[in-house]
Design an enzyme around this catalytic site. Structure first.
Site, short mmCIF file in Angstrom:
data_model
loop_
_atom_site.label_atom_id
_atom_site.label_comp_id
_atom_site.label_asym_id
_atom_site.label_seq_id
_atom_site.Cartn_x
_atom_site.Cartn_y
_atom_site.Cartn_z
N LYS A 145 0.69 -1.57 0.40
CA LYS A 145 0.44 -0.17 -0.10
C LYS A 145 1.12 1.54 -0.24
O LYS A 145 2.31 1.57 0.52
CB LYS A 145 -0.37 -0.26 1.06
CG LYS A 145 -2.28 -1.65 1.39
CD LYS A 145 -2.81 -1.64 2.37
CE LYS A 145 -3.93 -2.47 2.42
NZ LYS A 145 -4.74 -2.56 3.19
N TYR B 236 -12.54 -3.41 -3.41
CA TYR B 236 -13.25 -2.95 -1.51
C TYR B 236 -14.48 -3.35 -1.61
O TYR B 236 -15.65 -2.62 -0.91
CB TYR B 236 -12.12 -1.90 -0.96
CG TYR B 236 -10.46 -2.31 -0.42
CD1 TYR B 236 -10.34 -3.37 0.00
CD2 TYR B 236 -10.09 -1.52 -0.76
CE1 TYR B 236 -9.22 -3.67 0.89
CE2 TYR B 236 -8.71 -1.42 -0.39
CZ TYR B 236 -8.13 -2.65 0.21
OH TYR B 236 -7.14 -2.18 0.73
N PHE C 23 -15.57 3.28 7.76
CA PHE C 23 -13.54 3.92 7.49
C PHE C 23 -13.33 3.46 6.08
O PHE C 23 -12.63 3.94 5.37
CB PHE C 23 -12.91 2.63 8.64
CG PHE C 23 -12.78 0.83 7.80
CD1 PHE C 23 -12.44 0.38 6.72
CD2 PHE C 23 -13.47 0.13 8.49
CE1 PHE C 23 -12.75 -0.62 6.73
CE2 PHE C 23 -14.07 -1.14 8.24
CZ PHE C 23 -13.32 -1.70 7.02
N ARG D 102 -1.45 -14.54 3.04
CA ARG D 102 -2.69 -14.19 3.68
C ARG D 102 -1.74 -14.40 5.50
O ARG D 102 -1.62 -13.36 6.51
CB ARG D 102 -3.62 -14.71 4.37
CG ARG D 102 -4.79 -14.06 2.99
CD ARG D 102 -5.11 -13.10 2.80
NE ARG D 102 -5.85 -12.80 4.41
CZ ARG D 102 -6.67 -11.40 4.66
NH1 ARG D 102 -7.02 -10.98 4.22
NH2 ARG D 102 -7.07 -11.27 4.88
N THR E 141 -5.35 -8.18 10.19
CA THR E 141 -5.84 -6.97 9.47
C THR E 141 -5.35 -6.03 10.90
O THR E 141 -4.42 -5.05 9.83
CB THR E 141 -7.16 -7.10 9.24
OG1 THR E 141 -7.11 -8.78 8.60
CG2 THR E 141 -7.07 -5.83 8.84
N ARG F 14 2.81 -7.36 8.54
CA ARG F 14 2.12 -5.93 9.88
C ARG F 14 2.65 -5.91 11.32
O ARG F 14 3.11 -4.98 11.35
CB ARG F 14 0.89 -6.61 9.27
CG ARG F 14 -0.03 -6.41 8.07
CD ARG F 14 -1.11 -6.77 7.93
NE ARG F 14 -1.86 -6.47 6.61
CZ ARG F 14 -3.04 -6.84 6.29
NH1 ARG F 14 -3.40 -8.34 7.21
NH2 ARG F 14 -3.25 -6.60 5.23
N ASN G 170 -1.94 -0.58 7.45
CA ASN G 170 -1.26 -1.89 7.47
C ASN G 170 -0.04 -2.21 6.47
O ASN G 170 0.41 -3.44 6.16
CB ASN G 170 -2.18 -2.69 8.22
CG ASN G 170 -3.42 -2.77 6.92
OD1 ASN G 170 -3.17 -2.30 6.15
ND2 ASN G 170 -3.97 -3.91 6.84
N HIS H 25 -1.46 -5.58 1.42
CA HIS H 25 -2.67 -6.19 0.60
C HIS H 25 -2.68 -7.45 0.84
O HIS H 25 -1.39 -8.36 -0.30
CB HIS H 25 -3.88 -5.84 0.12
CG HIS H 25 -4.63 -5.83 -1.19
ND1 HIS H 25 -6.14 -6.52 -0.32
CD2 HIS H 25 -5.16 -7.08 -2.09
CE1 HIS H 25 -6.63 -7.42 -0.50
NE2 HIS H 25 -6.47 -8.32 -1.94
N GLU I 169 -9.32 -9.86 -8.14
CA GLU I 169 -8.88 -8.49 -8.12
C GLU I 169 -6.95 -8.96 -9.14
O GLU I 169 -6.82 -7.32 -9.48
CB GLU I 169 -7.63 -9.05 -6.64
CG GLU I 169 -8.72 -8.88 -5.41
CD GLU I 169 -8.26 -8.66 -3.92
OE1 GLU I 169 -7.01 -9.25 -3.32
OE2 GLU I 169 -9.30 -9.14 -3.23
#
Ligand code: DAT
Ligand code: MG
Length: 150
Positions: free
Chosen positions: A11, A51, A59, A87, A93, A104, A114, A117, A128
């Site tokens: 990100k 998303y 948020f 993941r 998360t 993270r 964070n 993704h 995606e």
């Protein structure tokens, strides 16, 4: 079985902090094949699609702004267990709850910053990858796969 794919992204905070190489390196050294790799300035339209399941969350507007605060380093990994392992490598998360050794936990403190993704299912990964890279990703063979897989 070794052809599973996942969409991973660093990100904007991760890009700005110079973490792209470190994060890509972790997936490479784990053994995954990098199938695609690009810095993207995502449109609001792309992010709303990416998303879509979070559109109702309080948020969500903040998330859209965060994801448009700079370029995203988007990439695709391919290999055995790409989605689940991807993941696991990212961590929970909320970085406050991420296990040590995960990306993270090692590089983030706040849920709203964070760093990375990763697709949460094989179906999400397909969606995606198509969204960020288009339908026809070209693959390639690596001699080293004969050493990585039994
Ligand atoms: P993940 O990115 O682990 O798949 P998610 O899909 O539930 O988690 O949410 C997408 C992103 O939205 C997440 O990486 C950070 C942000 N986010 C999620 N829950 C949040 C919350 N409670 N407050 C602020 N940001 C949140
Ligand atoms: Mg998610």
């Amino acid at each position: 079985a070794n052809l599973e794919r996942s969409f991973i992204a660093v990100k904007p905070d991760g890009v700005e902090r110079g973490l792209v190489g470190e994060i890509v390196r972790r997936f490479e050294t784990r053994g995954f094949k990098i199938l695609a790799l690009q810095l993207v300035h995502p449109s609001e339209e792309l992010l709303r699609e990416h998303y879509a399941d979070l559109a109702g969350k309080a948020f969500f507007p903040k998330l859209l702004a965060y994801m448009q605060s700079g370029p995203v380093a988007a990439f695709v990994i391919q290999g055995k267990g790409a989605v689940k392992i991807g993941r696991a490598m990212l961590g929970a998360t909320n970085p406050q709850e991420s296990a040590p050794g995960t990306i993270r936990a090692d590089f983030a403190l706040d849920i709203g910053k964070n760093v990375c993704h990763g697709s949460d299912s094989v179906e999400a990964a397909e969606k995606e990858i198509a969204l960020w890279f288009g339908e026809n990703l070209k693959s390639y063979t690596r001699a080293v796969d004969a050493v990585i897989y039994e």
